[in-house]
Write a protein that holds these residues in place. Sequence first.
Motif, PDB file in Angstrom:
ATOM      1  N   SER A  73       0.854  -1.186   0.000  1.00 59.33           N
ATOM      2  CA  SER A  73       0.000   0.000   0.000  1.00 59.33           C
ATOM      3  C   SER A  73       0.891   1.238   0.000  1.00 59.33           C
ATOM      4  N   LYS A  74       0.290   2.398  -0.104  1.00 57.06           N
ATOM      5  CA  LYS A  74       1.070   3.640  -0.145  1.00 57.06           C
ATOM      6  C   LYS A  74       1.861   3.854   1.136  1.00 57.06           C
ATOM      7  N   ASP A  75       1.263   3.507   2.266  1.00 51.93           N
ATOM      8  CA  ASP A  75       1.946   3.690   3.541  1.00 51.93           C
ATOM      9  C   ASP A  75       2.930   2.569   3.852  1.00 51.93           C
ATOM     10  N   CYS A  76       2.726   1.405   3.244  1.00 49.78           N
ATOM     11  CA  CYS A  76       3.596   0.240   3.481  1.00 49.78           C
ATOM     12  C   CYS A  76       3.941  -0.408   2.143  1.00 49.78           C
ATOM     13  N   PRO A  77       4.881   0.206   1.381  1.00 48.74           N
ATOM     14  CA  PRO A  77       5.137  -0.253   0.013  1.00 48.74           C
ATOM     15  C   PRO A  77       6.242  -1.301  -0.142  1.00 48.74           C
ATOM     16  N   ASN A  78       6.777  -1.826   0.968  1.00 54.01           N
ATOM     17  CA  ASN A  78       7.934  -2.713   0.900  1.00 54.01           C
ATOM     18  C   ASN A  78       7.539  -4.106   0.405  1.00 54.01           C
ATOM     19  N   ILE A  79       7.948  -4.445  -0.794  1.00 51.66           N
ATOM     20  CA  ILE A  79       7.612  -5.724  -1.408  1.00 51.66           C
ATOM     21  C   ILE A  79       8.221  -6.891  -0.622  1.00 51.66           C
ATOM     22  N   GLU A  80       9.458  -6.752  -0.184  1.00 50.37           N
ATOM     23  CA  GLU A  80      10.133  -7.862   0.497  1.00 50.37           C
ATOM     24  C   GLU A  80       9.437  -8.224   1.802  1.00 50.37           C
ATOM     25  N   VAL A  81       8.951  -7.220   2.517  1.00 46.23           N
ATOM     26  CA  VAL A  81       8.214  -7.478   3.762  1.00 46.23           C
ATOM     27  C   VAL A  81       6.961  -8.293   3.469  1.00 46.23           C
ATOM     28  N   SER A 102      -2.352  -1.869  -3.748  1.00 52.82           N
ATOM     29  CA  SER A 102      -3.035  -0.691  -4.286  1.00 52.82           C
ATOM     30  C   SER A 102      -2.076   0.448  -4.623  1.00 52.82           C
ATOM     31  N   PHE A 103      -0.762   0.202  -4.478  1.00 48.78           N
ATOM     32  CA  PHE A 103       0.189   1.298  -4.714  1.00 48.78           C
ATOM     33  C   PHE A 103       1.574   0.705  -4.950  1.00 48.78           C
ATOM     34  N   GLY A 104       2.379   1.434  -5.733  1.00 52.75           N
ATOM     35  CA  GLY A 104       3.778   1.041  -5.915  1.00 52.75           C
ATOM     36  C   GLY A 104       3.953  -0.036  -6.965  1.00 52.75           C
ATOM     37  N   LYS A 105       4.888  -0.932  -6.711  1.00 53.46           N
ATOM     38  CA  LYS A 105       5.264  -1.946  -7.696  1.00 53.46           C
ATOM     39  C   LYS A 105       4.309  -3.143  -7.627  1.00 53.46           C
ATOM     40  N   THR A 106       3.041  -2.866  -7.936  1.00 57.18           N
ATOM     41  CA  THR A 106       2.015  -3.899  -7.802  1.00 57.18           C
ATOM     42  C   THR A 106       2.232  -5.044  -8.786  1.00 57.18           C
ATOM     43  N   GLU A 107       2.646  -4.736 -10.005  1.00 59.47           N
ATOM     44  CA  GLU A 107       2.833  -5.791 -10.992  1.00 59.47           C
ATOM     45  C   GLU A 107       3.990  -6.695 -10.609  1.00 59.47           C
ATOM     46  N   VAL A 126      -9.766  -3.577  -9.447  1.00 57.24           N
ATOM     47  CA  VAL A 126     -10.089  -2.156  -9.328  1.00 57.24           C
ATOM     48  C   VAL A 126      -9.121  -1.450  -8.390  1.00 57.24           C
ATOM     49  N   TYR A 127      -8.554  -2.162  -7.396  1.00 57.29           N
ATOM     50  CA  TYR A 127      -7.556  -1.545  -6.521  1.00 57.29           C
ATOM     51  C   TYR A 127      -6.332  -1.108  -7.313  1.00 57.29           C
ATOM     52  N   ASP A 128      -6.007  -1.900  -8.320  1.00 51.02           N
ATOM     53  CA  ASP A 128      -4.778  -1.695  -9.088  1.00 51.02           C
ATOM     54  C   ASP A 128      -4.946  -0.647 -10.178  1.00 51.02           C
ATOM     55  N   ALA A 129      -6.197  -0.334 -10.520  1.00 51.26           N
ATOM     56  CA  ALA A 129      -6.458   0.488 -11.698  1.00 51.26           C
ATOM     57  C   ALA A 129      -5.899   1.909 -11.567  1.00 51.26           C
TER      58      ALA A 129
END
Length: 437
Positions: A73-81, A102-107, A126-129
């Motif tokens: 998410s925007k507040d917690c965007p760390n993929i590794e976590v 819903s934010f950042g490197k979603t793909e 829709v979250y990803d849109a």
Amino acid sequence: MIYTTQMDAAKKGIITKQMEIVAAKEGMVVETLRELVAQGKVVIPANKNHTSLDPEGVGEGLRTKINVNLGVSKDCPNIEVELEKVQTALDMKAEAIMDLSSFGKTEEFRKRLIEMSPAMIGTVPVYDALGFYDKELSEITSEEFLQVVQKHAEDGVDFVTIHAGINKETAEVFKRNKRLTNIVSRGGSLMYAWMELNQKENPFFEHYDELLDICEKYDLTLSLGDACRPGSIHDATDASQIKELMILGELTLRAWERNVQVIIEGPGHMAINEIAANMTLEKKLCHGAPFYVLGPIVTDVAPGYDHITSAIGGAIAASHGADFLCYVTPAEHLRLPNLEDMKEGIIASKIAAHAGDIAKNIKGAREWDYQMSTARQQLNWERMFELAIDPEKARRYRQESMPEHEDSCTMCGKMCSMRNMNKIMEGKNLNILREDE
């Protein structure tokens, strides 16, 4: 013989590899499973592009499955976590993981998740849109919403939550029947807002046939979202919720005509005494399609403990026919869950699912408890740990407070009822205050 989806194969009398795997896991005759898939009463979410999948079935006569929500998410965007949470959820045998990013490197997160996960993967496109197009909600077109679904399907997602039931008709019922907490579904509120801002029909409802085209192509299971699920026990089983459920039942039949598998999503917050009736309503109005519930959370006053409030509701829901439980963590309503929150949520949901399976007489459910009771009667601590739903915690608790006599625990010591009854039943002497002779 060629088939497009698991349901298409089932209707044609074909037993797929996925059906064979699920039948073996469930101890079910594979022909029985095939018939249930053909009827839409069981789904096997298995996107053709999810090559690491170890398939599971969801629905009538099967073990109640659990889902774990994760994502950046925007507040917690760390993929590794988040990927660390994924691995833990997989280690704890969660059958499904929903990527709610819903934010950042979603793909990137979604692709890595699908690549590593034998569990079925769900998303809410829709979250990803908004991030995918870098546009405000009102600027996204109907075609662009569908393109995001197409992208998730191509990536290998097994099921998608689509809020197609919040159409103009449902929205009018919502407006006429005031709610305390309005629309609390994140995806549902976004679709309602888009409709209001653009004064247009819900694109997923208006272009439902195009959505089904995508689902059929990839064997993408449609999880019809409950935009009007109650967000407080005050709003449960109201006009908005039931109206949307009726629409979802109609959309289910349209999907089945195209051999697209369907799950129906349900409440939400709900008083205990309303849960059984809601399970009956869903099964009736949605023609026996598998039911996927969030909780239900049975009281609104326990922030920090909603893994417990939801487990209570989940057990009751499962015992009355719910097939799939979405876990709830202690962090619900407060923040993104951390690793420990996730673990507690998974265990609470697994307890609820198993309790429901006992009530539904699912094959093998009572046998597990019988084995645990046998181990307790024998004071066989190692066997108890092996059978425990959370072996690590059970073992740790005992090690933290070891008794003087290993055939007891520090709660009862030599007054242990199991220990003493075993001795008496075997005709042995009983010394509680003194050492045994």
